[in-house]
Design a protein around this motif. Structure first.
Motif, PDB file in Angstrom:
ATOM      1  N   ARG A  20      -3.768 -13.421   3.647  1.00 29.69           N
ATOM      2  CA  ARG A  20      -3.541 -13.548   2.194  1.00 29.69           C
ATOM      3  C   ARG A  20      -4.595 -14.433   1.541  1.00 29.69           C
ATOM      4  O   ARG A  20      -5.190 -14.055   0.526  1.00 29.69           O
ATOM      5  N   THR A  21      -4.835 -15.615   2.115  1.00 31.72           N
ATOM      6  CA  THR A  21      -5.786 -16.539   1.490  1.00 31.72           C
ATOM      7  C   THR A  21      -7.217 -16.003   1.564  1.00 31.72           C
ATOM      8  O   THR A  21      -8.028 -16.251   0.668  1.00 31.72           O
ATOM      9  N   ALA A  22      -7.517 -15.244   2.626  1.00 28.19           N
ATOM     10  CA  ALA A  22      -8.857 -14.647   2.723  1.00 28.19           C
ATOM     11  C   ALA A  22      -9.059 -13.612   1.623  1.00 28.19           C
ATOM     12  O   ALA A  22     -10.123 -13.563   0.979  1.00 28.19           O
ATOM     13  N   MET A  23      -8.036 -12.791   1.381  1.00 29.96           N
ATOM     14  CA  MET A  23      -8.145 -11.774   0.336  1.00 29.96           C
ATOM     15  C   MET A  23      -8.232 -12.420  -1.046  1.00 29.96           C
ATOM     16  O   MET A  23      -8.985 -11.953  -1.921  1.00 29.96           O
ATOM     17  N   GLU A  24      -7.498 -13.489  -1.248  1.00 29.95           N
ATOM     18  CA  GLU A  24      -7.545 -14.193  -2.535  1.00 29.95           C
ATOM     19  C   GLU A  24      -8.934 -14.773  -2.775  1.00 29.95           C
ATOM     20  O   GLU A  24      -9.473 -14.696  -3.890  1.00 29.95           O
ATOM     21  N   ILE A  54     -14.551  -7.548   3.065  1.00 35.17           N
ATOM     22  CA  ILE A  54     -13.248  -8.220   3.156  1.00 35.17           C
ATOM     23  C   ILE A  54     -12.429  -7.939   1.906  1.00 35.17           C
ATOM     24  O   ILE A  54     -11.226  -7.661   1.975  1.00 35.17           O
ATOM     25  N   ARG A  55     -13.085  -8.012   0.757  1.00 32.87           N
ATOM     26  CA  ARG A  55     -12.383  -7.789  -0.518  1.00 32.87           C
ATOM     27  C   ARG A  55     -11.714  -6.419  -0.551  1.00 32.87           C
ATOM     28  O   ARG A  55     -10.622  -6.270  -1.099  1.00 32.87           O
ATOM     29  N   PHE A  56     -12.374  -5.431   0.054  1.00 30.94           N
ATOM     30  CA  PHE A  56     -11.801  -4.086   0.075  1.00 30.94           C
ATOM     31  C   PHE A  56     -11.117  -3.779   1.405  1.00 30.94           C
ATOM     32  O   PHE A  56     -10.982  -2.633   1.802  1.00 30.94           O
ATOM     33  N   ARG A  57     -10.719  -4.859   2.088  1.00 35.84           N
ATOM     34  CA  ARG A  57      -9.895  -4.804   3.305  1.00 35.84           C
ATOM     35  C   ARG A  57     -10.549  -4.056   4.463  1.00 35.84           C
ATOM     36  O   ARG A  57      -9.872  -3.500   5.315  1.00 35.84           O
ATOM     37  N   ASN A  58     -11.849  -4.070   4.490  1.00 37.21           N
ATOM     38  CA  ASN A  58     -12.601  -3.475   5.587  1.00 37.21           C
ATOM     39  C   ASN A  58     -13.099  -4.610   6.485  1.00 37.21           C
ATOM     40  O   ASN A  58     -14.293  -4.932   6.502  1.00 37.21           O
ATOM     41  N   VAL A  59     -12.184  -5.208   7.234  1.00 35.27           N
ATOM     42  CA  VAL A  59     -12.532  -6.368   8.052  1.00 35.27           C
ATOM     43  C   VAL A  59     -13.474  -5.978   9.193  1.00 35.27           C
ATOM     44  O   VAL A  59     -14.359  -6.750   9.568  1.00 35.27           O
ATOM     45  N   LYS A  60     -13.298  -4.781   9.733  1.00 36.09           N
ATOM     46  CA  LYS A  60     -14.203  -4.318  10.798  1.00 36.09           C
ATOM     47  C   LYS A  60     -15.631  -4.242  10.275  1.00 36.09           C
ATOM     48  O   LYS A  60     -16.589  -4.672  10.943  1.00 36.09           O
ATOM     49  N   PRO A  98     -17.976 -22.644  -5.740  1.00 35.43           N
ATOM     50  CA  PRO A  98     -18.508 -21.522  -4.959  1.00 35.43           C
ATOM     51  C   PRO A  98     -17.455 -20.862  -4.080  1.00 35.43           C
ATOM     52  O   PRO A  98     -16.444 -21.480  -3.738  1.00 35.43           O
ATOM     53  N   ILE A  99     -17.688 -19.619  -3.741  1.00 37.83           N
ATOM     54  CA  ILE A  99     -16.847 -18.921  -2.770  1.00 37.83           C
ATOM     55  C   ILE A  99     -16.958 -19.651  -1.436  1.00 37.83           C
ATOM     56  O   ILE A  99     -18.027 -20.086  -1.039  1.00 37.83           O
ATOM     57  N   GLU A 100     -15.845 -19.800  -0.736  1.00 35.85           N
ATOM     58  CA  GLU A 100     -15.865 -20.451   0.581  1.00 35.85           C
ATOM     59  C   GLU A 100     -16.357 -19.445   1.621  1.00 35.85           C
ATOM     60  O   GLU A 100     -15.590 -18.873   2.394  1.00 35.85           O
ATOM     61  N   ILE A 101     -17.664 -19.277   1.618  1.00 35.23           N
ATOM     62  CA  ILE A 101     -18.299 -18.252   2.444  1.00 35.23           C
ATOM     63  C   ILE A 101     -18.088 -18.513   3.935  1.00 35.23           C
ATOM     64  O   ILE A 101     -17.816 -17.593   4.716  1.00 35.23           O
TER      65      ILE A 101
END
Length: 420
Positions: A20-24, A54-60, A98-101
């Motif tokens: 959840r937090t990664a997607m947010e 990641i944003r579009f849920r393509n973690v692979k 910044p985004i927590e890259i």
């Protein structure tokens, strides 16, 4: 109390994102065209691309992007100085933060491991050339991976019992767990790279190879030439960290520990001492904290553990009868200032030097003992070098970048030589 404290030595200090937090966090990305964050990564890990995945849920896809560009993606996700590289370049800096890259990269690699993804595979078509990488630190691992991906037979020759170099022997595991390092190394092995351990390499060992990379890092001790430097209880940072990593929770750092220096290695030594049971740990640095090269987040963590920080003082002498009893400091800018601190262990994290590489392979060294190599890693004939042994010591991600650059030069060399 001591057992509880020591258990924290191997427990990761900072938790990562969950799904959840990664997607947010990924949703905060502005999806910049020609993203400045990707331009800010020395290793070319391409944060813009993997954050979009990641944003579009393509973690692979995110994991594949990271691994293809940086075989040590899991390690760099924890030790890379994002605050002055990709995150500093993030377009959101002008809006809020910044985004927590780094944490998003960590999330993607953790998912890779959880789901058993095999993002890197050895090529089906092998080339005839054989290459060796001396040392199994970040630069060598990155170089070996690139050579293997190009189809070459690669062997890593390592003096120690495990691969990883500074990653395995020189960083506190609460910041970089060994399991993370091992997972990254497994990706290198999956490409068909072979490892030979306990190998004290000499020139004769390189005769059967068409190209040789040297990425031995800096393991020469560097202790100031002051009174008492040879007393029992005086350590060079590399020796202290290595002793702690190889001994683990059985290592006794002493009750009162002083660490001299102002970089990330300094903090690693201080945190190591504290988590392994030292009652009183102090960092002493000659300049101001603002001038310290170490990551401020790491200094804050040290303060949270109760580690004291004194600035403006330089080491003058170590006192004791056979073993350390106290340290004497003098003002670095205020010549009239002085300080005495009782201690039974003193660690000098004031830099590390190279070992004499001319005794290992036929290379030229600079007046500081570093291998004289070009920007492309060429060090003469079939020998190439990069990383700390060339640049004097920088970050892990810069070592990865240098290893990749050297690998490209080695591939060009092998192709020109007709070994393919």
């Amino acid at each position: 109390m001591s057992k509880v404290v020591k258990a924290k030595y191997t427990a990761e200090a900072v938790s990562g994102f969950n799904h959840r937090t990664a997607m947010e966090e990924a949703a905060r990305c502005l999806l910049c065209h020609d993203a400045p964050c990707s331009q800010g990564c020395p290793a070319g890990t391409d944060p813009a691309k993997f954050i979009r995945s990641i944003r579009f849920r393509n973690v692979k896809g995110a994991a594949e992007t990271i691994r293809e560009n940086n075989v040590l993606g899991g390690t760099c996700a924890r030790v890379c100085p994002y605050d002055r590289l990709c995150e500093e370049a993030c377009s959101r800096c002008g809006i809020d933060r910044p985004i927590e890259i780094g944490k998003l990269q960590r999330y993607a690699i953790e998912q890779e491991e959880v789901f058993g993804m095999q993002t890197l595979k050895a090529p089906a078509d092998k080339k005839a050339g054989k290459a060796a990488c001396i040392g199994a630190g970040p630069a060598s691992l990155a170089c070996a991976a690139e050579l293997a991906k190009a189809g070459y037979d690669v062997t890593v020759l390592e003096r120690e019992a495990k691969a990883g170099g500074v990653l395995t022997y020189g960083i506190v595991p609460s910041r970089l767990p060994q399991a993370v390092v091992d997972h990254d190394i497994a990706q290198v092995e999956a490409l068909g790279v072979k490892f030979e351990f306990g190998k004290d390499v000499k020139e004769a060992d390189t005769e059967g190879y068409d190209a040789v990379f040297i990425g031995t890092g800096l393991w020469g001790t560097k202790i100031p030439d002051i009174e008492g430097k040879d007393l029992k209880g005086v350590y060079a940072a590399a020796d202290f960290l290595k002793a702690a990593r190889t001994t683990g929770e059985g290592f006794d750092p002493g009750k009162k520990v002083i660490v001299v220096g102002g970089g990330d290695v300094t903090v690693d030594c201080a945190v190591t001492a504290k988590l392994l049971g030292a009652e009183d740990v102090k960092i002493v640095y000659r300049r101001t904290l603002e001038e310290a090269p170490g990551n401020m987040t790491e200094f804050q963590y040290a303060l949270q553990l109760g580690i004291g920080i004194t600035t403006g003082m330089a080491p003058a002498a170590v006192k004791g009868s056979g073993k350390v009893e106290k340290a004497v400091f003098k003002g670095f800018r205020d010549e009239g200032a002085s300080l005495e601190l009782s201690a039974d262990t003193i660690v000098f994290a004031t830099g590390q030097g190279p070992e004499d590489m001319t005794k290992v392979v036929p290379v030229t060294v600079t007046d500081k003992g570093m291998i004289a190599a070009g920007e492309d890693g060429a060090a003469g004939g079939k020998f190439f070098a990069a990383g700390d042994i060339v640049n004097g010591g920088k970050t892990v991600v810069e070592a990865v970048a240098a290893g990749k650059e050297a690998a490209a030069s080695m591939i060009a060399y092998l192709e020109k030589k007709g070994v393919n």
